[in-house]
Each structure stands twice: as C-alpha cells, then as structure tokens.
Write an enzyme that holds these catalytic residues in place. Sequence first.
Site, PDB file in Angstrom:
ATOM      1  N   ALA A 124       0.824  -1.204   0.000  1.00 28.61           N
ATOM      2  CA  ALA A 124       0.000   0.000   0.000  1.00 28.61           C
ATOM      3  C   ALA A 124       0.863   1.261   0.000  1.00 28.61           C
ATOM      4  CB  ALA A 124      -0.929  -0.018   1.217  1.00 28.61           C
ATOM      5  N   GLU A 127      -2.026   6.684  -2.964  1.00 23.86           N
ATOM      6  CA  GLU A 127      -3.169   7.289  -2.263  1.00 23.86           C
ATOM      7  C   GLU A 127      -4.040   8.002  -3.292  1.00 23.86           C
ATOM      8  OE1 GLU A 127      -1.746   9.648   1.006  1.00 23.86           O
ATOM      9  OE2 GLU A 127      -0.735   7.919   1.926  1.00 23.86           O
ATOM     10  N   PRO A 128      -5.261   8.353  -2.898  1.00 20.15           N
ATOM     11  CA  PRO A 128      -6.155   8.975  -3.887  1.00 20.15           C
ATOM     12  C   PRO A 128      -5.516  10.177  -4.589  1.00 20.15           C
ATOM     13  CG  PRO A 128      -7.402   8.426  -1.918  1.00 20.15           C
ATOM     14  CD  PRO A 128      -5.959   8.114  -1.618  1.00 20.15           C
ATOM     15  N   TRP A 158      -6.091   1.860  -4.989  1.00 17.19           N
ATOM     16  CA  TRP A 158      -5.625   0.922  -6.022  1.00 17.19           C
ATOM     17  C   TRP A 158      -4.778  -0.194  -5.420  1.00 17.19           C
ATOM     18  CZ3 TRP A 158      -8.432   1.001 -10.004  1.00 17.19           C
ATOM     19  CH2 TRP A 158      -9.005   2.195 -10.438  1.00 17.19           C
ATOM     20  N   ASP A 242      11.843  -1.606  -7.444  1.00 11.97           N
ATOM     21  CA  ASP A 242      12.883  -2.005  -8.409  1.00 11.97           C
ATOM     22  C   ASP A 242      12.709  -3.483  -8.755  1.00 11.97           C
ATOM     23  OD1 ASP A 242      14.038   0.508  -8.457  1.00 11.97           O
ATOM     24  OD2 ASP A 242      15.733  -0.009  -7.166  1.00 11.97           O
ATOM     25  N   GLU A 369       2.825  -0.131 -10.811  1.00  8.82           N
ATOM     26  CA  GLU A 369       4.245  -0.176 -10.394  1.00  8.82           C
ATOM     27  C   GLU A 369       5.093   0.839 -11.164  1.00  8.82           C
ATOM     28  OE1 GLU A 369       5.930  -3.779  -9.102  1.00  8.82           O
ATOM     29  OE2 GLU A 369       3.990  -4.733  -8.760  1.00  8.82           O
ATOM     30  N   THR A 371       4.082   4.184 -14.032  1.00  6.52           N
ATOM     31  CA  THR A 371       3.620   4.300 -15.424  1.00  6.52           C
ATOM     32  C   THR A 371       4.831   4.287 -16.373  1.00  6.52           C
ATOM     33  OG1 THR A 371       3.820   6.693 -15.311  1.00  6.52           O
ATOM     34  CG2 THR A 371       1.655   5.747 -14.723  1.00  6.52           C
TER      35      THR A 371
HETATM   36  N1  CAA Z   1      16.528   2.815  -4.728  1.00 10.12           N
HETATM   37  C1  CAA Z   1      17.027   3.407  -3.600  1.00 10.12           C
HETATM   38  N2  CAA Z   1      16.738   4.673  -3.257  1.00 10.12           N
HETATM   39  C2  CAA Z   1      15.938   5.381  -4.095  1.00 10.12           C
HETATM   40  C3  CAA Z   1      15.400   4.835  -5.265  1.00 10.12           C
HETATM   41  C4  CAA Z   1      15.721   3.493  -5.568  1.00 10.12           C
HETATM   42  N3  CAA Z   1      15.245   2.886  -6.651  1.00 10.12           N
HETATM   43  N4  CAA Z   1      14.656   5.763  -5.873  1.00 10.12           N
HETATM   44  C5  CAA Z   1      14.717   6.863  -5.120  1.00 10.12           C
HETATM   45  N5  CAA Z   1      15.491   6.626  -4.041  1.00 10.12           N
HETATM   46  C6  CAA Z   1      15.847   7.571  -2.982  1.00 10.12           C
HETATM   47  C7  CAA Z   1      16.665   8.717  -3.574  1.00 10.12           C
HETATM   48  O1  CAA Z   1      18.045   8.400  -3.632  1.00 10.12           O
HETATM   49  C8  CAA Z   1      16.383   9.843  -2.591  1.00 10.12           C
HETATM   50  O2  CAA Z   1      17.179   9.626  -1.456  1.00 10.12           O
HETATM   51  P1  CAA Z   1      17.839  10.874  -0.655  1.00 10.12           P
HETATM   52  O3  CAA Z   1      16.707  11.622  -0.017  1.00 10.12           O
HETATM   53  O4  CAA Z   1      18.718  10.221   0.358  1.00 10.12           O
HETATM   54  O5  CAA Z   1      18.571  11.709  -1.661  1.00 10.12           O
HETATM   55  C9  CAA Z   1      14.944   9.581  -2.180  1.00 10.12           C
HETATM   56  O6  CAA Z   1      14.685   8.197  -2.453  1.00 10.12           O
HETATM   57  C10 CAA Z   1      13.951  10.429  -2.954  1.00 10.12           C
HETATM   58  O7  CAA Z   1      14.166  10.176  -4.323  1.00 10.12           O
HETATM   59  P2  CAA Z   1      13.677  11.179  -5.461  1.00 10.12           P
HETATM   60  O8  CAA Z   1      14.076  12.564  -5.091  1.00 10.12           O
HETATM   61  O9  CAA Z   1      14.133  10.631  -6.758  1.00 10.12           O
HETATM   62  O10 CAA Z   1      12.100  11.080  -5.312  1.00 10.12           O
HETATM   63  P3  CAA Z   1      10.955  11.714  -6.171  1.00 10.12           P
HETATM   64  O11 CAA Z   1       9.947  12.275  -5.260  1.00 10.12           O
HETATM   65  O12 CAA Z   1      11.520  12.590  -7.240  1.00 10.12           O
HETATM   66  O13 CAA Z   1      10.264  10.404  -6.840  1.00 10.12           O
HETATM   67  C11 CAA Z   1       9.961   8.655  -8.464  1.00 10.12           C
HETATM   68  C12 CAA Z   1      10.934   9.514  -7.632  1.00 10.12           C
HETATM   69  C13 CAA Z   1      10.864   7.748  -9.254  1.00 10.12           C
HETATM   70  C14 CAA Z   1       9.096   9.494  -9.371  1.00 10.12           C
HETATM   71  C15 CAA Z   1       9.082   7.839  -7.493  1.00 10.12           C
HETATM   72  O14 CAA Z   1       8.167   8.653  -6.791  1.00 10.12           O
HETATM   73  C16 CAA Z   1       8.302   6.760  -8.215  1.00 10.12           C
HETATM   74  O15 CAA Z   1       8.832   5.689  -8.509  1.00 10.12           O
HETATM   75  N6  CAA Z   1       7.002   7.018  -8.484  1.00 10.12           N
HETATM   76  C17 CAA Z   1       6.124   5.971  -9.017  1.00 10.12           C
HETATM   77  C18 CAA Z   1       5.481   5.260  -7.870  1.00 10.12           C
HETATM   78  C19 CAA Z   1       4.977   3.923  -8.290  1.00 10.12           C
HETATM   79  O16 CAA Z   1       5.648   3.174  -8.991  1.00 10.12           O
HETATM   80  N7  CAA Z   1       3.802   3.609  -7.797  1.00 10.12           N
HETATM   81  C20 CAA Z   1       3.251   2.321  -8.045  1.00 10.12           C
HETATM   82  C21 CAA Z   1       2.436   1.933  -6.870  1.00 10.12           C
HETATM   83  S1  CAA Z   1       2.638   0.312  -6.400  1.00 10.12           S
HETATM   84  C22 CAA Z   1       1.596  -0.586  -7.347  1.00 10.12           C
HETATM   85  O17 CAA Z   1       1.233  -0.257  -8.430  1.00 10.12           O
HETATM   86  C23 CAA Z   1       1.365  -1.828  -6.630  1.00 10.12           C
HETATM   87  C24 CAA Z   1       0.236  -2.675  -6.996  1.00 10.12           C
HETATM   88  O18 CAA Z   1      -0.746  -2.761  -6.276  1.00 10.12           O
HETATM   89  C25 CAA Z   1       0.423  -3.603  -8.125  1.00 10.12           C
END
Ligand code: CAA
Length: 387
Positions: A124, A127-128, A158, A242, A369, A371
């Site tokens: 989870a 969020e909305p 979701w 990841d 996971e 877009t």
């Molecule tokens: N591994 C380790 N650390 C990571 C990382 C990774 N892959 N990605 C980011 N971080 C860390 C960064 O290093 C940073 O650390 P510091 O504060 O120490 O510098 C911190 O996290 C913040 O990173 P960003 O500044 O890059 O964060 P951001 O706000 O710009 O967001 C993003 C990055 C890639 C857009 C992220 O928000 C993202 O992946 N968004 C998509 C979310 C998503 O995939 N949602 C899917 C929901 S789950 C789902 O669908 C499940 C289901 O039910 C099937």
Amino acid sequence: MDFQLSDEQQMMQTVAREFAQREVAPIAAEFDASGEFPFETIRKAGELGFMGVEVPPEYGGAGLDAISYVLMLEEIAAADAAHATIMSVNNSLYCGGILQFGTEEQKQKFVRPVASGQAIGAYALTEPQSGSDAASMRTRAALAADGTHYVINGKKSWITSGPVADYMLLFAVTDPEKRSRGISAFIIDCREPGLVRGKTEPKLGIRASATCEIELVDYRCPVEHRLGREGEGFAIAMQVLDAGRIGIAAQAVGIARAAYEASLAYAKERKAFGAPIGSFQMIQQKLADMKCRLDAARLLTWRAAWLREQAKRDGRRYTLEGSIAKLTASETAMFCAHAAVQIHAGMGYSKELPVERYFRDAKITEIYEGTSEIQRLVIARQETGLR
Ligand code: CAA
C-alpha cells in the site's frame, strides 16, 4: 555470457507451464467475466511454492533464483494475467520487501504464511491524491506517547489484492517536515481493527485480481512491526519497486507471448483469398515485429532478473535495468495484444477467444508499479545523473 537456462530453471519453467495450462488457463475466462478472486488456484499455486519463489525454505518459500521467478511468472501470465498479478504482488512487493528489510522475527511471522500460499499479501503506497508522486503521500503514522505503537490514519488506493489481503506492507508519513525522508514502512495485519476495505474496483482488465481502497482509522501498529528505521520507508518502497518492476516485465512478456502464439496459430489456419492469411506480407510483418519485440522484452527481463540475483550477493542496484525491462515489456504486451486483435479481426474482438482479454489485460502493465512515463523518468535520471 550464457543464454542456456540451468536444469533447475528449465524444470521450474516446465512445472509452471504445466500448472498454468492445466489449472489456470481453463478458468481464466470465467473468472475474468465474474471478477471473482481465484482463491482455489492461488492456494494450489502456493502449495507448489509459486507465492514465495525466491523466499528461502526456512521462511516457507521455494528458495529459487530470480531467473526461475520470471520464467514461472511468464508462464502464469501467458495463461492468465490476473493470476500473475496476485503472484507478483505476493512475491516481489510483499515477501521481497520483508525479506530484504525485515528482522528475523518479522520474516518468520509475516513472510511464512504468504510465501507458503496460506495468506495473501499486499503493498500500500498509492493514495487517492498521490500516484506517480509517491512521496507526497498523506497517510500519517504517529508514535503513541508510550512509544509502544503507531496510530495510523489515512487512505490508500488501487491496492492489488486489497479486498482479500491478510497482511500489507504500508507506507506512511512519520515526519511531515522531511518529505521522502519522513516516510516509514509498516507491516499491517489486516485483521486488526481500524482497517476498512472499500468496494472492489470495477476494472478494464486483470479483473480476477481484486483491487480496492483501504482506509486506516486509528489503526494501532506495534513498533516492532515497523520495517526498517523511521524515515527509511521511501527508499524501501523504491527498492521494493525495483524488484517488483521485473515481475511486471515478466507478466507483460507472458501476455505478449500468449497474444503472439494465438496470432501465429490463427495466421496458419485462417484462410482468405484462397490462402492462409499468414502467407500475406501484411500479416507476416505483424508477426515478425511481434516476435522481435517479444524476444527483446524477454531478454531484457532476464538481464534484469540476473542482475537482481547478483545484487543478493553484492548489493548492486538494478533500478535502471528493471525500469528498462518493465517499460519495454509493457509496451511490447500492448503492441502484441493490439496486433493480435487485428490479425484475428472479428474473432479478436469477440469474447469467444482470449485475444480480447489479452488486449484488456496488457494495458495495466503500462500503468501499475510506475507508469511508462515514470519508467522513462527513472531511466533518464539514472543515465544523466540529473533530477
Ligand atoms: N533505490 C534506492 N533509493 C531510491 C530509489 C531506488 N530505486 N529511488 C529513489 N530513491 C531515494 C533517492 O536516492 C532519494 O534519497 P535521498 O533523499 O537520500 O537523496 C529519495 O529516495 C527520494 O528520491 P527522489 O528525489 O528521486 O524522489 P521523487 O519524489 O523525485 O520520486 C519517483 C521519484 C521515481 C518518481 C518515485 O516517486 C516513483 O517511482 N514514483 C512511481 C510510484 C509507483 O511506482 N507507484 C506504483 C504503486 S505500487 C503498485 O502499483 C502496486 C500494486 O498494487 C500492483
């Protein structure tokens, strides 16, 4: 460089293919139509180790490698993408997260029931008002004055398997001043009071994988159920994703393969203008393009899974390769499903064949996971080093 699968990997691929074709494929259309959760097949798959493929046997799993996992997931997805969604969330997002960041006690208590198929796990994050911008979540976890538990309030949306989940990995804000560094991860027992499940979402595809909103109302989470340290939640969420994205890539490869194989068979059997349609260049071009993209997507998925396996030993990151695999495979699934409907023409549009289901199911792989736009952002950030 060795493209040969090991004996064990080939064996697991065969076991998964036989299970998928015997148990899953025959019920896929019925469960797609009803939207009912396939408890029975998920339980059987769990008994065979499919719900905790990479989980060591001491925590109830099959103890296999990351390549076996993507091979097995492809087989399940080729039979039914909804089953693959449930399998992927149980394995990658739920068990994978606790396995990587949990204490010994958390692994014993929370991984074992899900990895062995006796319980269902969920993840989870969304969020909305926060999907792609996950760090802007509002769900709040406040430490109680006596320090024994957190009180969690907020809404998650979701949530795959939300309507039926027994346990959930949940992310909430513990320090609102710190944005992504103020988020923590919690293992939630869904049977405890304060967790309210919303209505099951009516969806375009993967209809048998139940999805809903979850509301937390003064939910009390013991401190010992926090995963990792306070403030580590966002990094945990991203690292779990990841790995999750490699699973979605494998699911997309499975959907693409099913669409391609159906098209190949139909092109040889369906006649027009006195010849099988597969002898016409416009159909041949579609088949050739499908095959090229399918092989490319599968190889990128295998590369990402291979890197993940190495990471278990040396801790390397595979963020870039996971996103490349997910982006390529999900767009391949859409491409192949679209071409399959076109090749089947009227029959591709009919519910008599599974091709229209592949078309509906493929779309979600470009959305959940992360877009396709988020995958491109992750890839570009990794390549440029710029934010
Ligand atoms: N591994 C380790 N650390 C990571 C990382 C990774 N892959 N990605 C980011 N971080 C860390 C960064 O290093 C940073 O650390 P510091 O504060 O120490 O510098 C911190 O996290 C913040 O990173 P960003 O500044 O890059 O964060 P951001 O706000 O710009 O967001 C993003 C990055 C890639 C857009 C992220 O928000 C993202 O992946 N968004 C998509 C979310 C998503 O995939 N949602 C899917 C929901 S789950 C789902 O669908 C499940 C289901 O039910 C099937």
